[in-house]
Design a protein around this motif. Structure first.
Motif, PDB file in Angstrom:
ATOM      1  N   GLY A  43    -152.366  -2.861 -17.961  1.00 24.51           N
ATOM      2  CA  GLY A  43    -153.022  -2.463 -19.206  1.00 24.51           C
ATOM      3  C   GLY A  43    -153.453  -1.012 -19.149  1.00 24.51           C
ATOM      4  N   TYR A  44    -153.693  -0.508 -17.941  1.00 30.59           N
ATOM      5  CA  TYR A  44    -154.039   0.895 -17.712  1.00 30.59           C
ATOM      6  C   TYR A  44    -153.802   1.187 -16.231  1.00 30.59           C
ATOM      7  CZ  TYR A  44    -158.584  -0.738 -15.863  1.00 30.59           C
ATOM      8  OH  TYR A  44    -159.564  -1.356 -15.147  1.00 30.59           O
ATOM      9  N   LEU A  45    -154.156   2.400 -15.812  1.00 25.79           N
ATOM     10  CA  LEU A  45    -153.793   2.783 -14.443  1.00 25.79           C
ATOM     11  C   LEU A  45    -155.038   3.195 -13.646  1.00 25.79           C
ATOM     12  CD1 LEU A  45    -150.630   4.844 -15.475  1.00 25.79           C
ATOM     13  CD2 LEU A  45    -150.627   2.636 -14.284  1.00 25.79           C
ATOM     14  N   PRO A  46    -155.818   2.223 -13.196  1.00 20.77           N
ATOM     15  CA  PRO A  46    -157.007   2.561 -12.397  1.00 20.77           C
ATOM     16  C   PRO A  46    -156.597   3.084 -11.018  1.00 20.77           C
ATOM     17  CG  PRO A  46    -156.681   0.194 -12.429  1.00 20.77           C
ATOM     18  CD  PRO A  46    -155.646   0.787 -13.339  1.00 20.77           C
ATOM     19  N   GLU A  47    -157.557   3.659 -10.307  1.00 19.74           N
ATOM     20  CA  GLU A  47    -157.245   4.323  -9.040  1.00 19.74           C
ATOM     21  C   GLU A  47    -156.529   3.430  -8.019  1.00 19.74           C
ATOM     22  OE1 GLU A  47    -160.227   7.203  -8.062  1.00 19.74           O
ATOM     23  OE2 GLU A  47    -159.619   7.085  -5.956  1.00 19.74           O
ATOM     24  N   PRO A  48    -156.950   2.187  -7.826  1.00 18.27           N
ATOM     25  CA  PRO A  48    -156.244   1.364  -6.839  1.00 18.27           C
ATOM     26  C   PRO A  48    -154.755   1.194  -7.169  1.00 18.27           C
ATOM     27  CG  PRO A  48    -158.284   0.304  -7.518  1.00 18.27           C
ATOM     28  CD  PRO A  48    -158.089   1.468  -8.426  1.00 18.27           C
ATOM     29  N   VAL A  49    -154.440   1.167  -8.454  1.00 12.61           N
ATOM     30  CA  VAL A  49    -153.032   1.031  -8.870  1.00 12.61           C
ATOM     31  C   VAL A  49    -152.286   2.343  -8.590  1.00 12.61           C
ATOM     32  CG1 VAL A  49    -151.497   0.674 -10.851  1.00 12.61           C
ATOM     33  CG2 VAL A  49    -153.544  -0.742 -10.582  1.00 12.61           C
ATOM     34  N   GLN A  50    -152.946   3.451  -8.879  1.00 15.47           N
ATOM     35  CA  GLN A  50    -152.329   4.761  -8.588  1.00 15.47           C
ATOM     36  C   GLN A  50    -152.031   4.879  -7.096  1.00 15.47           C
ATOM     37  OE1 GLN A  50    -154.731   8.027 -10.132  1.00 15.47           O
ATOM     38  NE2 GLN A  50    -155.456   6.740 -11.787  1.00 15.47           N
ATOM     39  N   GLU A  51    -152.988   4.433  -6.273  1.00 13.46           N
ATOM     40  CA  GLU A  51    -152.799   4.532  -4.804  1.00 13.46           C
ATOM     41  C   GLU A  51    -151.630   3.658  -4.348  1.00 13.46           C
ATOM     42  OE1 GLU A  51    -156.668   3.467  -3.416  1.00 13.46           O
ATOM     43  OE2 GLU A  51    -157.455   5.494  -3.750  1.00 13.46           O
ATOM     44  N   LYS A  52    -151.576   2.483  -4.916  1.00 16.29           N
ATOM     45  CA  LYS A  52    -150.510   1.552  -4.535  1.00 16.29           C
ATOM     46  C   LYS A  52    -149.128   2.133  -4.895  1.00 16.29           C
ATOM     47  CE  LYS A  52    -149.719  -3.428  -5.062  1.00 16.29           C
ATOM     48  NZ  LYS A  52    -150.019  -4.015  -3.795  1.00 16.29           N
ATOM     49  N   ILE A  53    -149.038   2.743  -6.066  1.00 17.06           N
ATOM     50  CA  ILE A  53    -147.777   3.331  -6.512  1.00 17.06           C
ATOM     51  C   ILE A  53    -147.410   4.531  -5.620  1.00 17.06           C
ATOM     52  CG2 ILE A  53    -146.664   4.600  -8.406  1.00 17.06           C
ATOM     53  CD1 ILE A  53    -148.225   2.715 -10.321  1.00 17.06           C
ATOM     54  N   ALA A  54    -148.412   5.351  -5.313  1.00 15.58           N
ATOM     55  CA  ALA A  54    -148.161   6.506  -4.437  1.00 15.58           C
ATOM     56  C   ALA A  54    -147.598   6.018  -3.095  1.00 15.58           C
ATOM     57  CB  ALA A  54    -149.452   7.295  -4.229  1.00 15.58           C
ATOM     58  N   ASP A  55    -148.227   4.988  -2.531  1.00 19.18           N
ATOM     59  CA  ASP A  55    -147.742   4.436  -1.252  1.00 19.18           C
ATOM     60  C   ASP A  55    -146.329   3.881  -1.396  1.00 19.18           C
ATOM     61  OD1 ASP A  55    -149.953   5.016   0.093  1.00 19.18           O
ATOM     62  OD2 ASP A  55    -150.797   2.982   0.164  1.00 19.18           O
ATOM     63  N   GLY A  56    -146.140   3.094  -2.455  1.00 18.99           N
ATOM     64  CA  GLY A  56    -144.877   2.381  -2.632  1.00 18.99           C
ATOM     65  C   GLY A  56    -143.686   3.303  -2.859  1.00 18.99           C
ATOM     66  N   LEU A  57    -143.948   4.438  -3.525  1.00 20.47           N
ATOM     67  CA  LEU A  57    -142.841   5.354  -3.828  1.00 20.47           C
ATOM     68  C   LEU A  57    -142.807   6.542  -2.865  1.00 20.47           C
ATOM     69  CD1 LEU A  57    -142.814   5.539  -7.735  1.00 20.47           C
ATOM     70  CD2 LEU A  57    -141.478   4.070  -6.235  1.00 20.47           C
ATOM     71  N   ASN A  58    -143.799   6.518  -1.938  1.00 17.27           N
ATOM     72  CA  ASN A  58    -143.860   7.592  -0.952  1.00 17.27           C
ATOM     73  C   ASN A  58    -144.042   8.968  -1.609  1.00 17.27           C
ATOM     74  OD1 ASN A  58    -143.986   8.292   1.658  1.00 17.27           O
ATOM     75  ND2 ASN A  58    -141.767   8.521   1.950  1.00 17.27           N
ATOM     76  N   VAL A  59    -144.967   9.011  -2.568  1.00 20.96           N
ATOM     77  CA  VAL A  59    -145.337  10.295  -3.180  1.00 20.96           C
ATOM     78  C   VAL A  59    -146.841  10.483  -2.971  1.00 20.96           C
ATOM     79  CG1 VAL A  59    -143.536  10.275  -4.968  1.00 20.96           C
ATOM     80  CG2 VAL A  59    -145.733   9.221  -5.449  1.00 20.96           C
ATOM     81  N   SER A  60    -147.318  11.711  -3.170  1.00 18.69           N
ATOM     82  CA  SER A  60    -148.749  11.937  -2.945  1.00 18.69           C
ATOM     83  C   SER A  60    -149.543  11.424  -4.150  1.00 18.69           C
ATOM     84  CB  SER A  60    -149.031  13.423  -2.731  1.00 18.69           C
ATOM     85  OG  SER A  60    -148.828  14.105  -3.949  1.00 18.69           O
ATOM     86  N   LEU A  61    -150.803  11.084  -3.880  1.00 19.63           N
ATOM     87  CA  LEU A  61    -151.673  10.615  -4.960  1.00 19.63           C
ATOM     88  C   LEU A  61    -151.853  11.733  -5.995  1.00 19.63           C
ATOM     89  CD1 LEU A  61    -153.408   8.308  -6.023  1.00 19.63           C
ATOM     90  CD2 LEU A  61    -155.292   9.153  -4.628  1.00 19.63           C
ATOM     91  N   SER A  62    -151.868  12.972  -5.548  1.00 22.70           N
ATOM     92  CA  SER A  62    -152.056  14.067  -6.508  1.00 22.70           C
ATOM     93  C   SER A  62    -150.836  14.195  -7.438  1.00 22.70           C
ATOM     94  CB  SER A  62    -152.374  15.394  -5.809  1.00 22.70           C
ATOM     95  OG  SER A  62    -151.275  15.810  -5.075  1.00 22.70           O
ATOM     96  N   ASP A  63    -149.646  13.873  -6.934  1.00 23.69           N
ATOM     97  CA  ASP A  63    -148.464  13.875  -7.820  1.00 23.69           C
ATOM     98  C   ASP A  63    -148.612  12.793  -8.892  1.00 23.69           C
ATOM     99  OD1 ASP A  63    -147.209  15.933  -6.597  1.00 23.69           O
ATOM    100  OD2 ASP A  63    -145.846  14.706  -5.392  1.00 23.69           O
ATOM    101  N   VAL A  64    -149.073  11.636  -8.464  1.00 24.82           N
ATOM    102  CA  VAL A  64    -149.265  10.529  -9.419  1.00 24.82           C
ATOM    103  C   VAL A  64    -150.290  10.938 -10.471  1.00 24.82           C
ATOM    104  CG1 VAL A  64    -150.090   8.152  -9.667  1.00 24.82           C
ATOM    105  CG2 VAL A  64    -148.637   8.763  -7.732  1.00 24.82           C
ATOM    106  N   CYS A  65    -151.404  11.530 -10.021  1.00 17.41           N
ATOM    107  CA  CYS A  65    -152.467  11.946 -10.959  1.00 17.41           C
ATOM    108  C   CYS A  65    -151.950  13.002 -11.932  1.00 17.41           C
ATOM    109  CB  CYS A  65    -153.666  12.524 -10.198  1.00 17.41           C
ATOM    110  SG  CYS A  65    -154.508  11.297  -9.224  1.00 17.41           S
ATOM    111  N   SER A  66    -151.120  13.926 -11.440  1.00 18.22           N
ATOM    112  CA  SER A  66    -150.596  14.988 -12.318  1.00 18.22           C
ATOM    113  C   SER A  66    -149.740  14.394 -13.430  1.00 18.22           C
ATOM    114  CB  SER A  66    -149.706  15.973 -11.551  1.00 18.22           C
ATOM    115  OG  SER A  66    -150.386  16.488 -10.479  1.00 18.22           O
ATOM    116  N   VAL A  67    -148.883  13.454 -13.066  1.00 16.32           N
ATOM    117  CA  VAL A  67    -148.012  12.844 -14.075  1.00 16.32           C
ATOM    118  C   VAL A  67    -148.859  12.089 -15.104  1.00 16.32           C
ATOM    119  CG1 VAL A  67    -146.224  11.093 -14.471  1.00 16.32           C
ATOM    120  CG2 VAL A  67    -145.986  12.706 -12.591  1.00 16.32           C
TER     121      VAL A  67
END
Ligand code: FES
Length: 163
Positions: A43-67
């Motif tokens: 429904g939205y993208l809270p921090e734990p979800v952002q972290e999980k995606i960053a880990d899963g795709l092997n990208v930095s959390l800051s890249d996820v936040c920027s997008v």
């Protein structure tokens, strides 16, 4: 905010996110697509979800936040009790939708893509809702309201929240 996150059903959400990340398995180029799908699930993208995606795709959390901050479609807050989706498709745009955005943002004291602190309202800009003849159009919790002006959009909102 933490209270809202605790309200999520992680037992249901986590397996779905795991399956999603398994599907894209470290494919960094799929970040935007994965964020879209994760937002559909949660429904939205809270921090734990952002972290999980960053880990899963092997990208930095800051890249996820920027997008997430670049695309107004993504939200880090849950939708409000009244979720407003205002159409910015061409037909609605030329009939005055931008003035309605301005008015709603002022009236609700929030920016598009955001949710009020009391959790009551959220505002999202969307593409054609398929009701161009009624433009400018918005939906509130999925219900369509058309032939809007800035005043009519605010009046409609007041009537609905009073009911
Ligand atoms: S452009 Fe707004 S409903 Fe089609």
């Amino acid at each position: 905010m933490s209270v809202m996150i605790e309200n999520l059903n992680w037992e249901e959400i986590n397996p779905q996110l795991d399956a999603l990340l398994e599907e894209y398995h470290g494919d960094k180029s799929a970040l935007i697509e994965v964020l879209h799908k994760a937002q559909e699930i949660v429904g939205y993208l809270p921090e734990p979800v952002q972290e999980k995606i960053a880990d899963g795709l092997n990208v930095s959390l800051s890249d996820v936040c920027s997008v997430i901050s670049f695309y107004s479609h993504f939200s880090t807050k849950p939708k409000g009790k009244y979720h407003i989706a205002l159409c910015l498709g061409t037909a609605c745009y030329v009939k005055g939708a931008p003035d309605i955005v301005d008015r709603l943002e002022k009236e609700l004291k929030l920016k598009s893509g955001d949710t009020t602190d009391d959790g009551l309202f959220s505002l999202e800009m969307v593409r054609c809702l398929g009701a161009c003849g009624l433009g400018p159009v918005m939906t509130i919790n999925g219900e369509v309201y058309g032939l809007l002006s800035p005043d009519k959009a605010v009046t409609t909102l007041k009537e609905i929240t009073k009911a």
